[in-house]
Write a protein that holds these residues in place. Sequence first.
Motif, mmCIF file in Angstrom:
data_model
loop_
_atom_site.group_PDB
_atom_site.id
_atom_site.type_symbol
_atom_site.label_atom_id
_atom_site.label_comp_id
_atom_site.label_asym_id
_atom_site.label_seq_id
_atom_site.Cartn_x
_atom_site.Cartn_y
_atom_site.Cartn_z
ATOM 1 N N LEU A 37 43.909 42.681 48.436
ATOM 2 C CA LEU A 37 43.513 42.740 46.843
ATOM 3 C C LEU A 37 43.134 44.013 46.480
ATOM 4 O O LEU A 37 42.095 44.552 46.687
ATOM 5 C CB LEU A 37 42.811 41.478 46.352
ATOM 6 C CG LEU A 37 42.596 41.578 44.918
ATOM 7 C CD1 LEU A 37 43.494 41.432 44.130
ATOM 8 C CD2 LEU A 37 41.524 40.684 44.589
ATOM 9 N N THR A 75 40.681 32.213 45.117
ATOM 10 C CA THR A 75 39.985 31.049 44.982
ATOM 11 C C THR A 75 38.730 31.029 44.272
ATOM 12 O O THR A 75 37.937 30.006 43.903
ATOM 13 C CB THR A 75 39.285 30.815 46.494
ATOM 14 O OG1 THR A 75 38.808 32.139 46.892
ATOM 15 C CG2 THR A 75 40.530 30.047 47.363
ATOM 16 N N ASN A 76 38.417 32.342 43.568
ATOM 17 C CA ASN A 76 37.296 32.463 42.691
ATOM 18 C C ASN A 76 37.835 31.533 41.293
ATOM 19 O O ASN A 76 37.218 30.992 40.953
ATOM 20 C CB ASN A 76 37.061 33.785 42.166
ATOM 21 C CG ASN A 76 36.740 34.692 43.494
ATOM 22 O OD1 ASN A 76 36.263 34.110 44.485
ATOM 23 N ND2 ASN A 76 37.094 36.016 43.395
ATOM 24 N N MET A 110 49.416 35.445 43.001
ATOM 25 C CA MET A 110 48.345 34.715 43.260
ATOM 26 C C MET A 110 48.364 33.179 43.078
ATOM 27 O O MET A 110 48.984 32.903 42.072
ATOM 28 C CB MET A 110 47.138 35.297 42.412
ATOM 29 C CG MET A 110 46.771 36.603 42.923
ATOM 30 S SD MET A 110 45.372 37.191 42.378
ATOM 31 C CE MET A 110 44.348 36.427 43.261
ATOM 32 N N GLY A 122 40.173 35.595 47.365
ATOM 33 C CA GLY A 122 38.945 35.397 46.715
ATOM 34 C C GLY A 122 37.712 35.581 47.520
ATOM 35 O O GLY A 122 38.013 35.694 48.677
ATOM 36 N N ARG A 155 42.252 45.430 42.803
ATOM 37 C CA ARG A 155 42.369 44.938 41.501
ATOM 38 C C ARG A 155 42.608 46.325 40.751
ATOM 39 O O ARG A 155 41.567 47.178 40.323
ATOM 40 C CB ARG A 155 41.010 44.472 41.153
ATOM 41 C CG ARG A 155 40.678 43.085 41.747
ATOM 42 C CD ARG A 155 39.045 42.625 41.414
ATOM 43 N NE ARG A 155 39.013 41.344 41.736
ATOM 44 C CZ ARG A 155 38.258 40.790 42.715
ATOM 45 N NH1 ARG A 155 37.815 41.895 43.737
ATOM 46 N NH2 ARG A 155 38.168 39.459 43.059
#
Length: 945
Positions: free
Chosen positions: A577, A835-836, A811, A900, A579
């Motif tokens: 990931l 998963t967050n 995602m 996550g 961001r």
Amino acid sequence: MTQYVFFFGGGKADGNKDMKDTLGGKGSGLAEMTNAGVPVPPGFTISTQACNAYYASGGKLPGEVDQQMDAALAKLEALQGRKLGDASDPLLVSVRSGSKFSMPGMMDTILNLGMNDRSVEGVKRKTGNGRFAKDSYRRFIQMYGNVVLGIDKEKFEHELTAAKKKYRAKTDVDLGEQALDDVIARYKIVVEKESHHPFPQDPREQLVGARDAVFKSWMNPRAITYRKLNDIPHDLGTAVNVQAMVFGNMGDSSATGVGFTRNPSTGAREFYGEFLQNAQGEDVVSGVRTPHPITDLAGVMPKAYQQLRDITTRLERHYKDVQDFEFTIQENTLYMLQTRNGKRTGLAAINIAVDMCEEGLLTKKEALLKVEPQALDQLLHPIFDPKARKGAPVAAKGLPASPGAATGTIVFTADEAVAWAQKGKRVVLVRMETVPDDIHGMSVAQGVLTATGGMTSHAAVVGRQMGKPSVVGCGALDINAKARTLKVDGKTLKEGDPISIDGSTGEVILKALPTSASEVIQVVEGRLSAEKSPIYQKFEKLLGWADEVRRLGIRANADVPKDAKVAFGFGARGIGLCRTEHMFFGADRLPHVVKMILAAARGQRGLDLTRRLKERLKEAKGGQAAEIKKELAKVEKEYGKHVKDYTTALKKLEPMQKADFMGLFKEMHGSPVTIRTLDPPLHEFLPKREELMVEIATLKAQRGSKGKGTIAAKEKLLRAVEELHEFNPMLGHRGCRLGITYPEITKMQARAIFEAALAVSKKGIPVKPEVMIPLVGHVEELKRQKAIVLEAAREVLGPDGSGVDYLIGTMIEVPRGAVTADEIAKEAQFFSFGTNDLTQMGFGLSRDDASKFLLYYQEHGLLDRDPFVTIDAAGVGLLVKIGVQKGRSVKKDLKIGVCGEHGGDPASIRFFHEVGLDYVSCSPYRVPIARLAAAQAQLEQKASD
Ligand code: PEP
Ligand code: MG
């Protein structure tokens, strides 16, 4: 009939080392040692089941327990040739707790049981040592009075002090036999007065009282708290060990001590421990006398020492682990009182596991299972100087969000952090909460402390990603950022005052503490060569073994090349990931980002209208064409400026993003790099509404004519902020919803990704870009975003792709996405579970507000763990399982990972392994933990298959 009592002695035991559930750690150790022919004073263990029965029936035990206990006592008396409490040559016993997991000092122990007015004389006669006999008796009354009868210790201490004064004795040891008789008489009066009964003389009554008191101590507040802190279930119960006493205080040929077969702090292969001659166990630990290093025993009692070395070496080999042991030498005869696997630091754990493997004591696989993944953290983060830490009082406690020690002066804003840091100061950033905008301050701070937020709040996530010690959600802090003060623990601190935080424990200390840097980090960052760091070599060796075993791939969440480099150094093979929004906060980018946002709505509308009109124009004829041209001119007039601002800003950002992505590709040396399109709601990039309003009001109050332009600009910004305001931004205009309404943003990002990939691959470095669309809940969302990405790929890479292999995936972080994963998989080349958000939305818990009650939930037993830290297997985990099954029902080999925060949590990693994910992605500093946890998941699964 249930067996509640298990005997050990005479070379044979009813139990063994695999019966910790029933016998507790101590009981199973005593049984195992007895079976192995180690000299252990005989005795019996009353099982944890008896403890549980005791609680189930409100403090009563089944009759069988008493019967079996009496039988075991008779057997013990026969074996020893002595009777409990006998007048001539009494048997004395110790009664100790012992649960499955060691809970040092949390429960109760009673020594010298069997002492009474008659047996004390027997002991005196037998040992020829009246002082010893009387001292043992007075200790017993004191212990029994306190533990069993619940009499305050102070009451006994008071009498002891009075006696010492009367007999002019400096310490307890100076009290002679007669003085001790006086103490015994005084103690008996205390007992009678406080319990309204004389001190019990009947040894069996004493035994029953002691046994029940140990069971009761399982539920004392201290033990309950300890279990909570260490995740030990409350329903395990404790066993009770009744064992023949041996005495280390029978003159100079007697001694007692404790030790480890290796140094538990460093792991060095050295005999480690302490002993005292002519003393009882508690004297070694109480600090009344200074014990000697255990190696000195070789000079004092060479035979016993050699025997102790032989036995403990044998025990270490037998248990295949470092042993933490207790022993007593009674008149030159050695007895082992306890052995258990020793607790150790992370440093020691690695050294010991690798050494034991190289010594042939453990296989590589066994060695891997000896190290707690979490313990690796201790090697990565700066640590407080242990001596300084010990004496420092703790002012408050928050959530231990990112481990490590940080010390510095307090600053309340990110800008101040930078300003102080530029002056060479070490700072700790103290905020109500952090926002992405604080990133510059966070990056220069030693650590971050916030009053609100949970384990996946911004401060926590970024703190971990940066390896920055962070304590979040510390509710006891009263921060006034305006006045620049912090009230805590009755004190008021201001900017510039010293503070220390321990991100491993969540503790806040109001003074500067010295720290030392981690050697492993220095090697990974290239500041120290691996050859110069033996601990790095061991660390990497162990993790190399983990890599041979694990099935899960390990990637890192990294947004900038610097983090990617660290992640690669730690062994991540891929970025799971990136961001991209974190890149938008750079000082050179933010102005363009703000411009883009201000122009986005109208700019995008202008572009869309123009495109549509131009398409119609292609088909149009005559008067119709003239009409469309007129409309085009109108659109140009109304939206032209916004379109220009919007596209200019995007054009400015594109090369910057490209450069960022090139850096990531290079640092990953051909491993996959997953880049996510813009995710957060746009208002996060703009100033806060209230701050802007204050600024405008202040400017207006000053009424300077010069300020007019500024006021107008600020008012325009304020309008945009108000337009973008959302009541629930986490469920608002974010994720793919942004890219759908502002396709130009997705297009710019996709172009930057492919341009970067092409440029790096042209340099001969392999690249594997993976474009990831966030927050997809409906297949149509992915379909549309994918079309934009594909178009950008064609534009940049040409129809043949120019040799750049890329994937487009999504995602899965919205529950609807998980349950329709079969639909979504038709459009996706990979899934990555966020998963967050999946926890946030699956549970309906705001990840930024949940800390207010989640801690309460945990403390009151509603939840075992913070679901933002360890995946909630039954609920959110089920969504993951469904997503995997549905996704793979459409594409058998669909690549699936998780990015996550759970991707760096050992318990969650085990879950992801079991549900068949291909990789986990976590912050760079958790990569070693993930490597080891993934290997353990594989080994444990194999073992249970
Ligand atoms: C997630 O939701 O799990 C995720 C990785 O995305 P973010 O934390 O950026 O929302
Ligand atoms: Mg998310």
